[in-house]
Design a protein around this motif. Structure first.
Motif, mmCIF file in Angstrom:
data_model
loop_
_atom_site.group_PDB
_atom_site.id
_atom_site.type_symbol
_atom_site.label_atom_id
_atom_site.label_comp_id
_atom_site.label_asym_id
_atom_site.label_seq_id
_atom_site.Cartn_x
_atom_site.Cartn_y
_atom_site.Cartn_z
ATOM 1 N N TYR A 135 -27.601 74.054 -6.043
ATOM 2 C CA TYR A 135 -28.781 73.211 -5.801
ATOM 3 C C TYR A 135 -29.354 73.393 -4.394
ATOM 4 O O TYR A 135 -30.563 73.256 -4.213
ATOM 5 C CB TYR A 135 -28.435 71.726 -6.038
ATOM 6 C CG TYR A 135 -29.668 70.864 -5.954
ATOM 7 C CD1 TYR A 135 -30.639 70.924 -6.960
ATOM 8 C CD2 TYR A 135 -29.914 70.067 -4.844
ATOM 9 C CE1 TYR A 135 -31.806 70.194 -6.868
ATOM 10 C CE2 TYR A 135 -31.083 69.319 -4.753
ATOM 11 C CZ TYR A 135 -32.019 69.382 -5.763
ATOM 12 O OH TYR A 135 -33.182 68.672 -5.674
ATOM 13 N N MET A 136 -28.522 73.719 -3.419
ATOM 14 C CA MET A 136 -29.001 73.779 -2.025
ATOM 15 C C MET A 136 -30.137 74.792 -1.816
ATOM 16 O O MET A 136 -31.121 74.468 -1.147
ATOM 17 C CB MET A 136 -27.832 74.074 -1.069
ATOM 18 C CG MET A 136 -26.875 72.913 -0.913
ATOM 19 S SD MET A 136 -27.647 71.399 -0.351
ATOM 20 C CE MET A 136 -27.855 71.753 1.365
ATOM 21 N N PRO A 137 -30.049 76.027 -2.365
ATOM 22 C CA PRO A 137 -31.185 76.951 -2.189
ATOM 23 C C PRO A 137 -32.471 76.395 -2.809
ATOM 24 O O PRO A 137 -33.564 76.630 -2.286
ATOM 25 C CB PRO A 137 -30.746 78.211 -2.932
ATOM 26 C CG PRO A 137 -29.278 78.104 -3.060
ATOM 27 C CD PRO A 137 -28.955 76.658 -3.107
ATOM 28 N N ARG A 138 -32.342 75.664 -3.892
ATOM 29 C CA ARG A 138 -33.530 75.073 -4.537
ATOM 30 C C ARG A 138 -34.134 73.988 -3.652
ATOM 31 O O ARG A 138 -35.352 73.868 -3.545
ATOM 32 C CB ARG A 138 -33.150 74.500 -5.907
ATOM 33 C CG ARG A 138 -32.907 75.592 -6.903
ATOM 34 C CD ARG A 138 -32.388 75.098 -8.221
ATOM 35 N NE ARG A 138 -32.413 76.194 -9.173
ATOM 36 C CZ ARG A 138 -31.474 77.124 -9.278
ATOM 37 N NH1 ARG A 138 -30.429 77.073 -8.480
ATOM 38 N NH2 ARG A 138 -31.583 78.099 -10.145
ATOM 39 N N MET A 172 -19.369 66.003 -1.622
ATOM 40 C CA MET A 172 -20.689 66.030 -2.272
ATOM 41 C C MET A 172 -21.474 67.282 -1.862
ATOM 42 O O MET A 172 -22.138 67.906 -2.685
ATOM 43 C CB MET A 172 -21.498 64.778 -1.901
ATOM 44 C CG MET A 172 -20.856 63.480 -2.282
ATOM 45 S SD MET A 172 -20.984 63.172 -4.032
ATOM 46 C CE MET A 172 -22.705 62.847 -4.177
ATOM 47 N N LEU A 173 -21.387 67.603 -0.569
ATOM 48 C CA LEU A 173 -22.112 68.773 -0.064
ATOM 49 C C LEU A 173 -21.593 70.052 -0.727
ATOM 50 O O LEU A 173 -22.381 70.902 -1.175
ATOM 51 C CB LEU A 173 -21.965 68.863 1.460
ATOM 52 C CG LEU A 173 -22.738 69.974 2.149
ATOM 53 C CD1 LEU A 173 -24.233 69.810 1.951
ATOM 54 C CD2 LEU A 173 -22.425 70.017 3.635
ATOM 55 N N ALA A 174 -20.259 70.165 -0.834
ATOM 56 C CA ALA A 174 -19.657 71.353 -1.449
ATOM 57 C C ALA A 174 -20.074 71.456 -2.921
ATOM 58 O O ALA A 174 -20.358 72.550 -3.416
ATOM 59 C CB ALA A 174 -18.137 71.289 -1.331
ATOM 60 N N LEU A 175 -20.136 70.320 -3.614
ATOM 61 C CA LEU A 175 -20.561 70.326 -5.022
ATOM 62 C C LEU A 175 -22.000 70.824 -5.156
ATOM 63 O O LEU A 175 -22.297 71.671 -6.002
ATOM 64 C CB LEU A 175 -20.452 68.917 -5.607
ATOM 65 C CG LEU A 175 -19.096 68.531 -6.198
ATOM 66 C CD1 LEU A 175 -19.084 67.063 -6.560
ATOM 67 C CD2 LEU A 175 -18.798 69.364 -7.439
ATOM 68 N N LEU A 176 -22.880 70.300 -4.309
ATOM 69 C CA LEU A 176 -24.290 70.722 -4.362
ATOM 70 C C LEU A 176 -24.436 72.208 -4.058
ATOM 71 O O LEU A 176 -25.240 72.909 -4.674
ATOM 72 C CB LEU A 176 -25.133 69.902 -3.377
ATOM 73 C CG LEU A 176 -25.381 68.438 -3.744
ATOM 74 C CD1 LEU A 176 -26.257 67.770 -2.700
ATOM 75 C CD2 LEU A 176 -26.035 68.310 -5.107
#
Lengths: 152, 411
Positions: free
Chosen positions: B151-154, B142-146
């Motif tokens: 999405y992570m920088p957002r 899930m983390l790799a997908l995000l």
């Protein structure tokens, strides 16, 4: 074009009202700490799916309602898309949970490891959560995304 | 050949004509959604939904493998087989490796599940493979997908204002989320923060308030109904003590600049590489510690050390934290393995609120040995400082949770 837009506006306004109502119902049912089932609808009463999930369904409804004014403008249209994305997230999680629950037999000691075919199919029978019921109606937005892409 | 200024400008114009397309920029749907996900009013509902999906899929996936298959495999086949074939039933080696069992009516009784047996080859393997493996696989997937979607920088931009209140900035979300998988890479990731103050605050908060994937996995398995409350207490503690640390720790907490990339379709090869790298990394660090931790807990139990410490510290646990005397043993053993400690707590009879308190205490208690070692690598001064803060937090927050329970009439 304007006629087609007004159809979309009416459609998403109705969907927005229904989605908002479902979100509020989710939260109220959770606040009452009980489950609610009527026909093919089942509102979960637990804090995670009913409470947290209810807030998301409510937001989805609000996105739909806030996006219907000036529907053709890209930022307004993206609110409608975001409303649908929230429904897809919720429904996707519910369907994924259904799939994972339908495969093992959940027997602790003996018996088969996997569910029987009839129990497997029965796991997908109604009642469904509000997000799953809203899913087919939220997919209409895909038509408008495609249409917009073709126009560009 | 040397060119005049005019000739250079002509050359620039020529290159520009060939490479730049002029026209009116039209916002795409992706741009508009990208903008909305960083604005608080529209971004927060999306963040709430993303976090919901994260935990919902995590719970379904981990439950599918752990409760659907591994519990049965270990409890109905592996444990009875080992109990039968391992020699020296009732002896110390048997207790450490297979089953510590219990005494009923003066007779040695075998355990009937891997959560209660506390052996290296039973509880140790069950926790490592049956509970932690599914939890870690889905967490890192899930983390790799995000990350790959963009999405992570957002999320970092969205949470920046909130994290500034505790002396950190948006980037602090990276070590925080990484720590939910394993505290070890989380502590390493604190290096992306600029100042010593920020790194110290982040490392301390991670060690105290962020439960690792192994602990979350076992909580999901043995106390699923209480997960929400436990995580809520930890999140509140994270911000309260972060705020206090920001006020008392000297140093700067600078602003940050971040390049927010457009949303992208994730590439399967990237996802596979990332997940595989992280899982193998986790298992190289965590599996030896799980098995070694299980062995050491077993040895300490056999030598009576944990019972002695439990008896000595029981007044503190009962009086100050409001948890039963029996929880003293698991809470002490939590230094070696927090996941095993939660498993031990799950078989002790206590009220719901006491269980919440006990599991929160396990979380905010000393970090596991692997994290401890990693913090030492970052500097012994930082480690000592973090331990001092941790000791104060355990007593202050543990006592506060007990007090809240008393005021609510549930403790």
């Amino acid at each position: 074009m304007a006629g087609k837009s007004s159809v979309a506006v009416i459609y998403f306004a109705i969907l927005g009202i229904v989605t908002t109502a479902f979100g509020i119902a989710d939260i109220l049912v959770t606040a009452g700490a009980s489950e609610f089932a009527y026909g093919i609808l089942e509102i979960p009463g637990d804090l995670f799916r009913g409470g947290w999930g209810g807030v998301i369904v409510l937001f989805a409804g609000l996105f739909y309602l806030s996006g219907i004014r000036n529907f053709d403008e890209i930022h307004q249209f993206s609110k409608i898309v975001m409303g649908s994305i929230l429904i897809w997230i919720m429904a996707g999680c519910d369907i994924f949970a259904m799939i994972t629950e339908s495969i093992p037999s959940w027997e602790e000691e003996t018996g088969p490891w996997f569910n029987t075919l009839s129990d497997f199919i029965a796991a997908y029978a109604p009642p469904y959560s509000p997000a799953v019921l809203l899913l087919p109606f939220s997919l209409v937005v895909v038509y408008y995304i495609r249409k917009r892409e073709q126009e560009i | 050949m040397k060119q005049t200024i005019d000739q250079r400008w002509d050359l620039i114009d020529k290159i520009a004509k060939q490479t730049i397309t002029f026209g009116e920029y039209r916002h795409t749907l992706k741009d508009a959604i990208g903008e909305f996900t960083v604005k608080p009013l529209t971004g927060l509902p999306i963040a709430i939904a993303v976090m919901y999906a994260f935990w919902s899929i995590f719970g379904s996936f981990a439950g599918f493998f752990t409760d659907g298959f591994f519990v049965r495999l270990f409890d109905a086949y592996w444990l009875p087989w080992l109990q039968e074939v391992f020699p020296g039933q009732g002896g110390w080696l048997y207790a450490i490796m297979v089953d510590a069992g219990g005494i009923e009516g003066g007779e040695f009784v075998l355990s009937d599940n891997c959560l209660e047996s506390f052996g290296v080859l039973t509880s140790g393997l069950f926790v490592a493979i049956g509970v932690v493996l599914p939890a870690i696989v889905i967490f890192y997937l899930m983390l790799a997908l995000l990350e790959d979607i963009g999405y992570m920088p957002r999320l970092a931009v969205l949470i920046d204002t909130m994290l500034h209140k505790i002396g950190l900035h948006g980037y602090a979300i990276v070590p925080t989320i990484l720590s939910l998988g394993c505290n070890v890479p989380g502590v390493t990731a604190t290096r992306i923060l600029e100042t010593k103050k920020q790194r110290f605050i982040m490392m301390t908060l991670l060690a105290i308030f962020i439960p690792c994937g192994a602990q979350i996995g076992i909580m999901q398995d043995v106390v699923p109904g209480l997960m929400g409350w436990i995580l809520l207490y930890l999140i509140i503690g994270y911000f309260i003590f972060g705020y206090i640390l920001n006020k008392i720790v000297p140093g700067k907490a600078p602003e940050f600049l971040i390049d927010v990339p457009p949303y992208r379709r994730p590439m399967l090869s990237n996802i596979v590489k990332k997940v595989w790298g992280r899982i193998t990394g986790f298992f190289k660090v965590a599996i030896p510690f799980v098995l070694l931790g299980a062995a050491m807990v077993g040895v300490l139990y056999q030598l009576g050390v944990i019972r002695f410490l439990g008896d000595a510290l029981a007044p503190v646990f009962v009086g100050w934290f409001g948890v039963p005397k029996e929880t003293a043993g698991p809470l002490i053993a939590a230094f070696l393995r927090k996941d095993l400690a939660v498993a031990q707590l799950s078989v002790i009879e206590m009220t719901k609120y006491q269980m919440i308190t006990a599991v929160v205490l396990v979380s905010i208690y000393f970090p596991c040995v692997a994290t401890f070692a990693m913090m030492l690598k970052e500097g012994w001064k930082e480690l000592l400082g973090a331990m001092a803060v941790l000791t104060v937090v355990v007593f202050a927050y543990g006592g506060l949770i007990h007090l809240i329970g008393i005021l609510l009439g549930v403790a």
